[in-house]
Write a protein that holds these residues in place. Structure first.
Motif, PDB file in Angstrom:
ATOM      1  N   ALA A 185      25.368  37.885  56.778  1.00  0.00           N
ATOM      2  CA  ALA A 185      25.832  38.804  55.748  1.00  0.00           C
ATOM      3  C   ALA A 185      26.354  37.979  54.591  1.00  0.00           C
ATOM      4  CB  ALA A 185      26.934  39.710  56.294  1.00  0.00           C
ATOM      5  N   ARG A 186      25.974  38.362  53.376  1.00  0.00           N
ATOM      6  CA  ARG A 186      26.437  37.663  52.191  1.00  0.00           C
ATOM      7  C   ARG A 186      27.388  38.576  51.447  1.00  0.00           C
ATOM      8  NH1 ARG A 186      24.970  36.786  46.812  1.00  0.00           N
ATOM      9  NH2 ARG A 186      23.323  38.374  46.914  1.00  0.00           N
ATOM     10  N   MET A 187      28.464  37.998  50.935  1.00  0.00           N
ATOM     11  CA  MET A 187      29.451  38.783  50.220  1.00  0.00           C
ATOM     12  C   MET A 187      29.165  38.726  48.728  1.00  0.00           C
ATOM     13  SD  MET A 187      31.213  39.761  52.814  1.00  0.00           S
ATOM     14  CE  MET A 187      32.637  40.534  52.041  1.00  0.00           C
ATOM     15  N   SER A 188      29.335  39.854  48.053  1.00  0.00           N
ATOM     16  CA  SER A 188      29.143  39.898  46.612  1.00  0.00           C
ATOM     17  C   SER A 188      30.226  40.776  45.986  1.00  0.00           C
ATOM     18  CB  SER A 188      27.751  40.443  46.264  1.00  0.00           C
ATOM     19  OG  SER A 188      27.591  41.748  46.777  1.00  0.00           O
ATOM     20  N   TRP A 189      30.465  40.576  44.689  1.00  0.00           N
ATOM     21  CA  TRP A 189      31.505  41.308  43.972  1.00  0.00           C
ATOM     22  C   TRP A 189      31.007  42.693  43.565  1.00  0.00           C
ATOM     23  CZ3 TRP A 189      36.241  39.250  43.864  1.00  0.00           C
ATOM     24  CH2 TRP A 189      36.378  37.876  43.981  1.00  0.00           C
ATOM     25  N   ASP A 190      31.884  43.683  43.690  1.00  0.00           N
ATOM     26  CA  ASP A 190      31.558  44.984  43.114  1.00  0.00           C
ATOM     27  C   ASP A 190      32.205  45.079  41.733  1.00  0.00           C
ATOM     28  OD1 ASP A 190      34.236  45.651  43.414  1.00  0.00           O
ATOM     29  OD2 ASP A 190      33.917  47.063  45.049  1.00  0.00           O
ATOM     30  N   ARG A 191      32.022  46.180  41.060  1.00  0.00           N
ATOM     31  CA  ARG A 191      32.505  46.310  39.678  1.00  0.00           C
ATOM     32  C   ARG A 191      34.024  46.357  39.586  1.00  0.00           C
ATOM     33  NH1 ARG A 191      32.212  52.498  37.753  1.00  0.00           N
ATOM     34  NH2 ARG A 191      32.747  51.436  35.807  1.00  0.00           N
ATOM     35  N   TYR A 192      34.692  46.591  40.706  1.00  0.00           N
ATOM     36  CA  TYR A 192      36.146  46.690  40.702  1.00  0.00           C
ATOM     37  C   TYR A 192      36.837  45.395  41.134  1.00  0.00           C
ATOM     38  CZ  TYR A 192      34.801  51.575  40.486  1.00  0.00           C
ATOM     39  OH  TYR A 192      34.225  52.763  40.113  1.00  0.00           O
TER      40      TYR A 192
ATOM     41  N   SER B 187      42.586  43.382  44.298  1.00  0.00           N
ATOM     42  CA  SER B 187      41.282  43.043  43.737  1.00  0.00           C
ATOM     43  C   SER B 187      41.446  41.915  42.728  1.00  0.00           C
ATOM     44  CB  SER B 187      40.644  44.258  43.063  1.00  0.00           C
ATOM     45  OG  SER B 187      41.078  44.373  41.720  1.00  0.00           O
ATOM     46  N   ALA B 188      40.332  41.321  42.318  1.00  0.00           N
ATOM     47  CA  ALA B 188      40.373  40.245  41.328  1.00  0.00           C
ATOM     48  C   ALA B 188      40.868  40.743  39.980  1.00  0.00           C
ATOM     49  CB  ALA B 188      38.985  39.624  41.193  1.00  0.00           C
TER      50      ALA B 188
ATOM     51  N   PHE C 219      41.121  50.771  35.003  1.00  0.00           N
ATOM     52  CA  PHE C 219      40.955  49.409  34.502  1.00  0.00           C
ATOM     53  C   PHE C 219      39.503  49.150  34.140  1.00  0.00           C
ATOM     54  CE2 PHE C 219      40.453  44.893  34.461  1.00  0.00           C
ATOM     55  CZ  PHE C 219      41.646  44.417  33.948  1.00  0.00           C
ATOM     56  N   ALA C 220      38.580  49.590  34.988  1.00  0.00           N
ATOM     57  CA  ALA C 220      37.157  49.388  34.714  1.00  0.00           C
ATOM     58  C   ALA C 220      36.754  50.058  33.402  1.00  0.00           C
ATOM     59  CB  ALA C 220      36.317  49.930  35.866  1.00  0.00           C
ATOM     60  N   LEU C 221      37.262  51.266  33.164  1.00  0.00           N
ATOM     61  CA  LEU C 221      36.964  51.965  31.914  1.00  0.00           C
ATOM     62  C   LEU C 221      37.535  51.204  30.723  1.00  0.00           C
ATOM     63  CD1 LEU C 221      35.961  54.382  30.270  1.00  0.00           C
ATOM     64  CD2 LEU C 221      38.123  55.550  30.836  1.00  0.00           C
ATOM     65  N   ALA C 222      38.813  50.786  30.839  1.00  0.00           N
ATOM     66  CA  ALA C 222      39.451  50.059  29.738  1.00  0.00           C
ATOM     67  C   ALA C 222      38.731  48.758  29.424  1.00  0.00           C
ATOM     68  CB  ALA C 222      40.915  49.789  30.086  1.00  0.00           C
TER      69      ALA C 222
END
Length: 435
Positions: free
Chosen positions: A9-16, A195-196, A388-391
């Motif tokens: 399994a590989r880990m990847s970043w989501d939009r949040y 989250s990051a 935050f994602a919207l901003a």
């Protein structure tokens, strides 16, 4: 996320700003090693198989051989760590005694090269271990370091928060190679995973572009101030620094849950119940006011308890024995949120997939105001990431900062009776009663 020998399994970043698995893993195998999978063994079952001979057992702390409060006196472990220095000291001691050949733990990374501020790595000497001291409220994963352990013979210890240590133990039961090579686990008490985007928010509030941040220290110790008064430091690519107290951050109230990983809403382990030894902050007086920091330690393996006792006798560390009630008091808020709060969340907002937790689903004993506190935390954890994602997308940091300030004001009015809204809640509670 752990990996089994059956697949990867590989880990990847989501939009949040959270890490999520991209599964190339058989569903059945994933269900056995994911710490949140309903088919996986729970913490009680794992601990029973690992620590059946432990002298003590507590419903919130789990099985344990002994518990202590104290700090490291040897060298500058205490001053260079975020708490009493015990976790880094134990990792170094395991290497010194040749118990292990390497320590898998979180170390700083270069975001310009790695795309992240921290990642798991294997340390094989004291300097490398000590570079990983201090708290890391940042998403990380075990996938790469477990592959290194699989392909590199030796004996290893793994340091991690409760769900990571649980995942390691589930993997050990599945994988003979990993079982042979991971010989010790060191747990870290956990409130939740951020989250990051929390780093980005700190940068906005420090008046800099997030891309200008080179490194972060979440908990800078300040002489003369309690260790519980967190202060964050941002290191910038131009060599400058920005520092800010957590209480000056709009999202610095830990209990409110800003940027919390959604999985943390369904975790019931605060003290790493499946770790051979676990370390936390002694959030109880007089220790919480000590600027130097103090650890509470829960040890489950007799061999590790022996190491602690030997070091205490030789005055390398300073420890006082405590009981389960003391440990509970140091983590009272986290335990309450993970047990009675989880019971209410399972009733009010059950997850979309079936889960099995060690709490009942009854929250009848909770008053209306307490239920509102748990709802507010849940909503802040979710909406902080959406807002935050919207901003960020519309290049308007002020939108998020305005929302966060309003959200935390309402939360603190509910939880701590702060401000005019808090007094209004107090009055309504007296008029209407707890129900």
């Amino acid at each position: 996320m752990a990996q089994s020998s059956e697949a990867h399994a590989r880990m990847s970043w989501d939009r949040y700003g959270h890490l999520k698995p991209e599964l190339g893993l058989a569903e059945a195998a994933f269900g056995r090693i994911c710490p949140f999978a309903p088919s996986a063994r729970n913490e009680d079952q794992i601990a029973e198989s690992l620590y059946a001979g432990a002298l003590n057992r507590d419903s919130l702390i789990g099985r344990f051989q002994a518990a202590y409060v104290g700090h490291v006196d040897e060298g500058d472990f205490r001053t260079s760590g975020s708490s009493g220095g015990m976790a880094s000291w134990m990792a170094v001691e395991l290497l010194r005694r040749c118990v292990v050949d390497g320590i898998a733990h979180v170390r700083p990374a270069d975001p310009r090269k790695d795309g992240r501020f921290f990642r798991y790595a294997i340390s094989r000497n004291e300097a490398e271990i000590r570079s990983g001291a201090c708290s890391r409220y940042y998403p990380v994963d075990l996938s790469e370091v477990l592959q290194t352990i699989r392909h590199t013979p030796g004996r290893y210890a793994v340091v991690g928060i409760p769900c990571f240590i649980k995942a390691v133990n589930l993997l050990i039961a599945e994988d003979a190679v990993i079982r042979q090579r991971i010989v010790c686990t060191l747990g870290l008490f956990c409130g939740h995973m951020k989250s990051a985007r929390f780093v980005d928010s700190m940068a906005w509030q420090a008046g800099v572009n997030p891309s200008a941040v080179r490194a972060i220290d979440y908990r800078v110790k300040t002489p003369g101030r309690p260790a519980s008064w967190y202060r964050a430091r941002l290191e910038l690519v131009d060599g400058n620094r920005r520092e800010k107290d957590w209480w000056d951050l709009v999202d610095g109230d830990w209990g409110a849950g800003f940027f919390q990983n959604p999985a943390c809403n369904y975790c019931d382990d605060v003290v790493a119940e499946t770790a051979d030894i676990a370390f936390g902050d002694a959030w109880i007086e007089p220790y919480s006011s000590d600027a130097r920091g103090t650890n509470v330690v829960v040890v489950r393996k007799p061999e590790l308890d022996g190491i602690l006792r030997e070091a205490a006798i030789s005055n390398r560390i300073r420890l006082a024995p405590v009981d389960a009630q003391f440990v509970r008091q140091t983590q009272a808020a986290g335990l309450r949120h993970r047990r009675e709060g989880l019971a209410y969340r399972l009733q009010w907002k059950p997850p979309s997939i079936p889960i099995s937790k060690r709490v009942g689903k009854s929250a009848a004993h909770l008053g209306a105001r307490r239920k509102l506190v748990y709802r507010a935390r849940y909503l802040i954890a979710r909406e902080s990431q959406l807002t935050f994602a919207l901003a960020k997308n519309i290049h308007l940091p002020g939108l998020y900062l305005w929302w966060a300030k309003a959200a935390v004001s309402l939360y603190q009015a509910l939880a701590y009776s702060r401000g005019a809204a808090g007094r209004l809640f107090d009055m309504l509670e007296k008029i209407c009663g707890r129900g």
